[in-house]
Design an enzyme around this catalytic site. Structure first.
Site, PDB file in Angstrom:
ATOM      1  N   ASP A 159       1.129   7.002  -6.886  1.00  0.00           N
ATOM      2  CA  ASP A 159       2.026   6.998  -8.033  1.00  0.00           C
ATOM      3  C   ASP A 159       1.279   7.251  -9.341  1.00  0.00           C
ATOM      4  OD1 ASP A 159       0.687   4.520  -8.112  1.00  0.00           O
ATOM      5  OD2 ASP A 159       2.402   3.459  -7.274  1.00  0.00           O
ATOM      6  N   ASN A 167       7.258  -8.897  -5.734  1.00  0.00           N
ATOM      7  CA  ASN A 167       8.632  -8.716  -5.259  1.00  0.00           C
ATOM      8  C   ASN A 167       8.704  -7.857  -3.997  1.00  0.00           C
ATOM      9  OD1 ASN A 167       8.072  -6.190  -6.269  1.00  0.00           O
ATOM     10  ND2 ASN A 167       9.747  -6.141  -7.753  1.00  0.00           N
ATOM     11  N   GLU A 203      10.739   0.042  -5.646  1.00  0.00           N
ATOM     12  CA  GLU A 203      11.230  -1.266  -6.050  1.00  0.00           C
ATOM     13  C   GLU A 203      12.356  -1.746  -5.135  1.00  0.00           C
ATOM     14  OE1 GLU A 203       9.734  -2.939  -8.207  1.00  0.00           O
ATOM     15  OE2 GLU A 203       9.108  -1.787  -9.942  1.00  0.00           O
ATOM     16  N   HIS A 206       7.348  -4.811  -3.604  1.00  0.00           N
ATOM     17  CA  HIS A 206       7.317  -3.354  -3.773  1.00  0.00           C
ATOM     18  C   HIS A 206       5.964  -2.797  -3.326  1.00  0.00           C
ATOM     19  CE1 HIS A 206       5.459  -3.933  -7.941  1.00  0.00           C
ATOM     20  NE2 HIS A 206       4.713  -2.968  -7.446  1.00  0.00           N
TER      21      HIS A 206
END
Length: 241
Positions: free
Chosen positions: A67, A136, A143, A138
């Protein structure tokens, strides 16, 4: 899914470096998927030291990063282009033309995403993908949500991720709100995957990754469906298992 629990961050980093080095030594022209963030830094340091000891050769290796922030110039010290140069690329004998990171400054984002996927395909796919994990769940910038991107796409970052990543920036409002991220299907096409996690703040995510339901609201849980996934975690990250 194989789980390796190491005593601490240093041991975890060394184990990850050994697995990656084994891949490269067995297949010198390996295609590696690479991650950024604080967790893989120790692994990169170990690999640089191994290179300088003559234990690994990166001259034929091709890399693809997961990314990059959208509209953050590559020379910005918080960009992943800058991160990879400083933590890894400039310290080993990777050829610059063999390193690939999504270009966050492009105007035609859809074209860039398509081109990135095509480059991975032309390279023969990812042999070994390195992943970190967010608190979380990800991975990359995929996400939690009702649906996940399949291929490389421009994504909106959650407030939780923005808050977490603000420690790398001067202030919260400097954190980009969007990023280009390789999608989940592309990640899961990798022949082998290793995921790294360190610290108590990752313990809940690791618990759900390993023992929870396969759920797009915990993107890392999809790794349960991959036949060659290894989690390398320290004792703190494993504390809820």
């Amino acid at each position: 899914m194989r789980v390796i629990v190491e005593n601490d961050y240093q041991s975890m980093s060394r184990k990850a470096a050994l697995l990656l080095a084994s891949q490269v030594n067995l297949k010198p022209n390996s295609v590696l998927g690479l991650a950024t963030g604080s967790t893989p830094e120790g692994m990169y340091q170990e690999l640089v030291e191994m290179y300088h000891r003559g234990e690994i050769d990166f001259s034929e290796v091709v890399t693809f990063n997961l990314d990059e922030y959208y509209k953050l110039p590559p020379e910005n010290e918080e960009s992943y282009h800058y991160y990879m140069q400083e933590n890894f690329f400039k310290h080993v004998n990777l050829h610059p033309e063999n390193t690939n990171i999504p270009r966050g400054m492009v105007e035609k984002v859809e074209t860039e995403c398509w081109y990135y996927e095509e480059k991975i395909r032309r390279a023969g796919g990812i042999d070994l993908q390195v992943l970190g994990i967010g608190s979380n769940g990800h991975i990359g910038f995929n996400e939690p949500g009702d649906r996940l991107n399949v291929t490389t796409k421009l994504v909106e970052l959650t407030e939780e991720t923005i808050e977490s990543n603000s420690r790398f920036f001067d202030s919260l409002d400097k954190v980009p709100r969007k990023a280009i991220s390789v999608g989940m299907a592309t990640i899961l096409k990798a022949r082998r995957i290793i995921l790294l996690a360190s610290g108590k703040n990752k313990a809940e995510a690791i618990k759900k990754t390993i023992n929870g339901y396969v759920d797009t609201r915990i993107p890392s849980s999809l790794l349960q469906t991959h036949p060659e996934t290894t989690l390398i975690i320290d004792e703190e990250a494993a504390s809820l298992l």
